[in-house]
Design a protein around this motif. Structure first.
Motif, PDB file in Angstrom:
ATOM      1  N   LYS A 236       0.844  -1.360   0.103  1.00  0.00           N
ATOM      2  CA  LYS A 236       0.118  -0.105  -0.180  1.00  0.00           C
ATOM      3  C   LYS A 236       1.034   1.306  -0.018  1.00  0.00           C
ATOM      4  O   LYS A 236       0.498   2.140  -0.786  1.00  0.00           O
ATOM      5  CB  LYS A 236      -0.772  -0.061   1.421  1.00  0.00           C
ATOM      6  N   GLU A 237       2.028   1.310   0.747  1.00  0.00           N
ATOM      7  CA  GLU A 237       2.838   2.545   0.730  1.00  0.00           C
ATOM      8  C   GLU A 237       3.408   2.718  -0.487  1.00  0.00           C
ATOM      9  O   GLU A 237       3.785   3.655  -1.204  1.00  0.00           O
ATOM     10  CB  GLU A 237       3.869   2.280   2.012  1.00  0.00           C
ATOM     11  N   ALA A 238       3.908   1.478  -1.218  1.00  0.00           N
ATOM     12  CA  ALA A 238       4.537   1.645  -2.529  1.00  0.00           C
ATOM     13  C   ALA A 238       3.702   1.619  -3.528  1.00  0.00           C
ATOM     14  O   ALA A 238       4.254   1.847  -4.730  1.00  0.00           O
ATOM     15  CB  ALA A 238       5.311   0.233  -2.445  1.00  0.00           C
ATOM     16  N   LYS A 239       2.319   2.012  -3.273  1.00  0.00           N
ATOM     17  CA  LYS A 239       1.162   1.903  -4.098  1.00  0.00           C
ATOM     18  C   LYS A 239       1.331   0.905  -5.364  1.00  0.00           C
ATOM     19  O   LYS A 239       1.392   1.042  -6.621  1.00  0.00           O
ATOM     20  CB  LYS A 239       1.579   3.314  -5.017  1.00  0.00           C
ATOM     21  N   ALA A 240       1.521  -0.506  -4.831  1.00  0.00           N
ATOM     22  CA  ALA A 240       1.397  -1.587  -5.596  1.00  0.00           C
ATOM     23  C   ALA A 240       0.459  -1.624  -6.388  1.00  0.00           C
ATOM     24  O   ALA A 240      -0.827  -1.316  -5.882  1.00  0.00           O
ATOM     25  CB  ALA A 240       1.781  -2.894  -4.651  1.00  0.00           C
ATOM     26  N   ASP A 241       0.184  -2.388  -7.469  1.00  0.00           N
ATOM     27  CA  ASP A 241      -0.750  -2.273  -8.494  1.00  0.00           C
ATOM     28  C   ASP A 241      -1.085  -4.037  -8.647  1.00  0.00           C
ATOM     29  O   ASP A 241      -1.942  -4.329  -9.662  1.00  0.00           O
ATOM     30  CB  ASP A 241      -0.885  -1.746  -9.668  1.00  0.00           C
ATOM     31  N   ARG A 242      -0.582  -4.832  -7.909  1.00  0.00           N
ATOM     32  CA  ARG A 242      -0.774  -6.447  -8.254  1.00  0.00           C
ATOM     33  C   ARG A 242      -1.512  -6.886  -6.772  1.00  0.00           C
ATOM     34  O   ARG A 242      -1.072  -7.229  -6.047  1.00  0.00           O
ATOM     35  CB  ARG A 242       0.156  -7.222  -8.619  1.00  0.00           C
ATOM     36  N   PRO A 243      -2.905  -7.153  -7.225  1.00  0.00           N
ATOM     37  CA  PRO A 243      -3.826  -7.838  -6.127  1.00  0.00           C
ATOM     38  C   PRO A 243      -3.645  -9.292  -5.921  1.00  0.00           C
ATOM     39  O   PRO A 243      -3.973  -9.828  -5.062  1.00  0.00           O
ATOM     40  CB  PRO A 243      -5.103  -7.668  -6.541  1.00  0.00           C
ATOM     41  N   LEU A 244      -2.573  -9.995  -6.595  1.00  0.00           N
ATOM     42  CA  LEU A 244      -2.449 -11.408  -6.378  1.00  0.00           C
ATOM     43  C   LEU A 244      -0.839 -11.534  -6.284  1.00  0.00           C
ATOM     44  O   LEU A 244      -0.067 -11.126  -7.162  1.00  0.00           O
ATOM     45  CB  LEU A 244      -2.930 -12.330  -7.547  1.00  0.00           C
ATOM     46  N   VAL A 245      -0.396 -12.406  -5.359  1.00  0.00           N
ATOM     47  CA  VAL A 245       0.739 -12.665  -4.991  1.00  0.00           C
ATOM     48  C   VAL A 245       1.094 -14.138  -4.576  1.00  0.00           C
ATOM     49  O   VAL A 245       0.390 -14.654  -3.750  1.00  0.00           O
ATOM     50  CB  VAL A 245       1.405 -11.759  -4.018  1.00  0.00           C
ATOM     51  N   VAL A 246       2.181 -14.667  -4.904  1.00  0.00           N
ATOM     52  CA  VAL A 246       2.670 -15.941  -4.148  1.00  0.00           C
ATOM     53  C   VAL A 246       3.396 -15.758  -2.950  1.00  0.00           C
ATOM     54  O   VAL A 246       4.191 -14.967  -2.886  1.00  0.00           O
ATOM     55  CB  VAL A 246       3.660 -16.821  -5.060  1.00  0.00           C
ATOM     56  N   SER A 247       2.696 -15.915  -1.625  1.00  0.00           N
ATOM     57  CA  SER A 247       3.073 -15.745  -0.307  1.00  0.00           C
ATOM     58  C   SER A 247       2.965 -17.217   0.443  1.00  0.00           C
ATOM     59  O   SER A 247       3.275 -18.113   0.063  1.00  0.00           O
ATOM     60  CB  SER A 247       2.728 -14.624   0.348  1.00  0.00           C
ATOM     61  N   TYR A 248       2.270 -17.149   1.525  1.00  0.00           N
ATOM     62  CA  TYR A 248       2.001 -17.956   2.622  1.00  0.00           C
ATOM     63  C   TYR A 248       0.727 -17.848   3.177  1.00  0.00           C
ATOM     64  O   TYR A 248       0.226 -16.760   3.143  1.00  0.00           O
ATOM     65  CB  TYR A 248       3.102 -17.786   3.635  1.00  0.00           C
ATOM     66  N   ALA A 249      -0.057 -19.021   3.439  1.00  0.00           N
ATOM     67  CA  ALA A 249      -1.138 -18.982   4.323  1.00  0.00           C
ATOM     68  C   ALA A 249      -1.119 -18.377   5.510  1.00  0.00           C
ATOM     69  O   ALA A 249      -2.240 -17.983   6.036  1.00  0.00           O
ATOM     70  CB  ALA A 249      -1.594 -20.529   4.596  1.00  0.00           C
ATOM     71  N   SER A 250       0.082 -18.178   6.165  1.00  0.00           N
ATOM     72  CA  SER A 250       0.195 -17.343   7.210  1.00  0.00           C
ATOM     73  C   SER A 250       0.432 -15.919   7.313  1.00  0.00           C
ATOM     74  O   SER A 250       0.636 -15.219   8.286  1.00  0.00           O
ATOM     75  CB  SER A 250       1.376 -18.188   8.306  1.00  0.00           C
ATOM     76  N   SER A 251       0.445 -15.271   6.129  1.00  0.00           N
ATOM     77  CA  SER A 251       0.547 -13.909   5.499  1.00  0.00           C
ATOM     78  C   SER A 251      -0.606 -13.215   6.014  1.00  0.00           C
ATOM     79  O   SER A 251      -0.366 -12.126   6.701  1.00  0.00           O
ATOM     80  CB  SER A 251       0.929 -13.632   4.068  1.00  0.00           C
ATOM     81  N   PRO A 252      -1.764 -13.598   6.102  1.00  0.00           N
ATOM     82  CA  PRO A 252      -2.993 -12.777   6.566  1.00  0.00           C
ATOM     83  C   PRO A 252      -2.960 -12.519   8.209  1.00  0.00           C
ATOM     84  O   PRO A 252      -3.101 -11.369   8.679  1.00  0.00           O
ATOM     85  CB  PRO A 252      -4.230 -13.604   6.234  1.00  0.00           C
ATOM     86  N   PRO A 253      -2.608 -13.591   8.870  1.00  0.00           N
ATOM     87  CA  PRO A 253      -2.404 -13.160  10.304  1.00  0.00           C
ATOM     88  C   PRO A 253      -1.355 -12.109  10.662  1.00  0.00           C
ATOM     89  O   PRO A 253      -1.624 -11.317  11.410  1.00  0.00           O
ATOM     90  CB  PRO A 253      -1.908 -14.539  11.126  1.00  0.00           C
ATOM     91  N   ALA A 254      -0.350 -12.056   9.919  1.00  0.00           N
ATOM     92  CA  ALA A 254       0.681 -10.873  10.177  1.00  0.00           C
ATOM     93  C   ALA A 254       0.299  -9.644   9.836  1.00  0.00           C
ATOM     94  O   ALA A 254       0.560  -8.739  10.392  1.00  0.00           O
ATOM     95  CB  ALA A 254       1.875 -11.207   9.040  1.00  0.00           C
ATOM     96  N   GLU A 255      -0.791  -9.499   8.696  1.00  0.00           N
ATOM     97  CA  GLU A 255      -1.217  -8.382   8.206  1.00  0.00           C
ATOM     98  C   GLU A 255      -2.279  -7.651   9.409  1.00  0.00           C
ATOM     99  O   GLU A 255      -2.624  -6.535   9.644  1.00  0.00           O
ATOM    100  CB  GLU A 255      -2.055  -8.393   7.027  1.00  0.00           C
ATOM    101  N   VAL A 256      -2.971  -8.668   9.974  1.00  0.00           N
ATOM    102  CA  VAL A 256      -3.838  -8.285  11.204  1.00  0.00           C
ATOM    103  C   VAL A 256      -2.964  -7.936  12.570  1.00  0.00           C
ATOM    104  O   VAL A 256      -3.118  -6.788  13.210  1.00  0.00           O
ATOM    105  CB  VAL A 256      -4.649  -9.390  11.594  1.00  0.00           C
ATOM    106  N   ILE A 257      -1.949  -8.507  12.702  1.00  0.00           N
ATOM    107  CA  ILE A 257      -1.022  -8.479  13.990  1.00  0.00           C
ATOM    108  C   ILE A 257      -0.223  -7.444  13.937  1.00  0.00           C
ATOM    109  O   ILE A 257      -0.114  -6.640  15.041  1.00  0.00           O
ATOM    110  CB  ILE A 257      -0.277  -9.764  14.608  1.00  0.00           C
ATOM    111  N   TYR A 258       0.346  -6.846  12.838  1.00  0.00           N
ATOM    112  CA  TYR A 258       1.092  -5.793  12.862  1.00  0.00           C
ATOM    113  C   TYR A 258       0.355  -4.341  12.401  1.00  0.00           C
ATOM    114  O   TYR A 258       0.697  -3.507  12.511  1.00  0.00           O
ATOM    115  CB  TYR A 258       2.244  -5.920  11.764  1.00  0.00           C
ATOM    116  N   ALA A 259      -0.840  -4.461  12.088  1.00  0.00           N
ATOM    117  CA  ALA A 259      -1.790  -3.255  11.940  1.00  0.00           C
ATOM    118  C   ALA A 259      -2.298  -2.584  13.184  1.00  0.00           C
ATOM    119  O   ALA A 259      -2.270  -3.200  14.465  1.00  0.00           O
ATOM    120  CB  ALA A 259      -3.130  -3.878  11.327  1.00  0.00           C
ATOM    121  N   ASP A 260      -2.049  -1.409  13.116  1.00  0.00           N
ATOM    122  CA  ASP A 260      -2.473  -0.421  14.411  1.00  0.00           C
ATOM    123  C   ASP A 260      -3.464   0.694  13.892  1.00  0.00           C
ATOM    124  O   ASP A 260      -3.282   1.497  13.036  1.00  0.00           O
ATOM    125  CB  ASP A 260      -1.339   0.081  14.820  1.00  0.00           C
ATOM    126  N   PRO A 261      -4.662   0.533  14.357  1.00  0.00           N
ATOM    127  CA  PRO A 261      -5.335  -0.481  15.340  1.00  0.00           C
ATOM    128  C   PRO A 261      -5.725  -1.918  14.380  1.00  0.00           C
ATOM    129  O   PRO A 261      -5.560  -2.022  13.096  1.00  0.00           O
ATOM    130  CB  PRO A 261      -6.784   0.207  15.536  1.00  0.00           C
TER     131      PRO A 261
END
Length: 364
Positions: A236-261
């Protein structure tokens, strides 16, 4: 992780790697007490997604008498290749981060010496390998999967892809970014997932369709996830434009845990029909200068304390029976129910040729 990574999933999370490495490497590395009275420092060589809590490092150092020094050496593929090249005069005592996609390369090149870590009998049977020689200890597991940006698909009123087949549909043209299978462990894992799905005779045809559908290839996970993927905090900060990426099934929890709020739901999702099961290992390096320290570290990594610390630091699942899994993983990043897998012998037999063919097909 190296997942699996197997894997810090946000740029902010990568700060933990630096802190743990620098904070645990003090003290001179020769003479003194510790273990059997040799070097008082034990050196771990890892890919750059190593992360562990400072109190866990302190517990290891107090229990073992060794200071822990961590050397990070790039993506898993790069780190393994360098470790093989330097095996006669290794950088450290233990290597962590070789996964099931690269394991045969490490074993065939004599990277590790035999050692059966204490607590190995508590590791789940499905993750154990090389049990006759015990050259590696399973440490963590995770699923390499396509992640999607929920908000992007909601705004476009487009259903996110669920399977490998979906990714080649015209609706998803120019949306997917993947990692280079020759330089990145998640990139290689995704390639193996397609080979498991479509077989020896079908995976190349599938990749031709992906290429025609505008797949973008970058060198490694960090660039793909934090610079190209619109759903990640970094993207989001980089203004990326690809909404699909190869990552991990555990990536979504990280997006929650590191978000504030913290949000109530994860901003990213997982296409469960695209997952490949990854297992990461650690081993005592051949010609290690402090083998006794290395053995103590492997014992600790197989133990309950380290196994339960990993998920919220490296965003991978423990392999030890009875190790607790964080509630955030259960809610936001459960393991895939039916991940693609491949016999290690088949990986060993075909990996190098597949990567060569993939490079010629996709990158040229």
């Amino acid at each position: 992780m190296g997942i699996t990574k197997k894997v810090t999933v946000l740029a902010v999370g990568l700060g933990l790697v630096t802190l743990s490495a620098c904070g645990s490497s003090g003290g001179d590395d020769s003479g003194g007490s510790g273990g059997t009275g040799g070097s008082k420092t034990v050196t771990l060589v890892s890919h750059n997604s190593w992360a562990v809590s400072e109190d866990v490092v302190a517990a290891f150092e107090k229990q073992s008498g060794y200071k822990l020094k961590v050397l990070e050496d790039g993506d898993a593929g790069q780190a393994v290749n360098k470790a093989i090249l330097t095996k006669d005069n290794p950088q450290g005592d233990v290597f962590f981060g070789v996964d099931n996609t690269l394991l045969s390369r490490a074993l065939d090149n004599g990277l590790f010496q035999s050692y059966e870590a204490k607590g190995s009998d508590r590791i789940r049977p499905e993750y154990r390998v090389d049990e006759d020689k015990h050259r590696v200890t399973p440490v963590d597991t995770g699923d390499i999967c396509v992640n999607y940006d929920k908000a992007w698909f909601e705004q476009k009123k487009l259903t996110p892809p669920k399977t490998f087949d979906d990714l080649v549909e015209p609706a998803y043209k120019d949306l997917l970014v993947v990692e280079n299978a020759a330089t990145s462990s998640p990139g290689l894992g995704f390639l193996l997932g397609t080979a498991a799905q479509y077989g020896d005779d079908g995976w190349e045809g599938y990749w031709k369709k992906l290429k025609d559908n505008g797949v973008k290839v970058v060198d490694g996970w960090e660039q793909a996830y934090n610079e190209e993927f619109s759903g990640s905090a970094g993207g989001k900060e980089a203004k990326a434009d690809r909404p699909l990426v190869v990552s991990y099934a555990s990536s979504p929890p990280a997006e929650v845990i590191y978000a504030d709020p913290r949000p109530d739901t994860a901003p990213t999702g997982v296409a469960e029909g695209t997952c490949f099961r990854q297992v990461e290992y650690a081993g005592l390096l051949s010609n290690a200068k402090n083998p006794e320290g290395g053995k103590a570290l492997l014992d600790f990594m197989a133990g309950q304390t380290f196994q339960e610390d990993m998920p919220l630091n490296m965003f991978v699942y423990p392999v030890r029976e009875g190790a607790k899994v964080p509630a955030e993983f259960v809610k936001f990043g459960p393991q895939a129910k039916e991940p693609r897998t491949m016999d290690p012998a088949k990986i060993a037999e075909n990996r190098d040729q597949w990567v060569k063919s993939w490079t010629s097909l996709v990158l040229k």
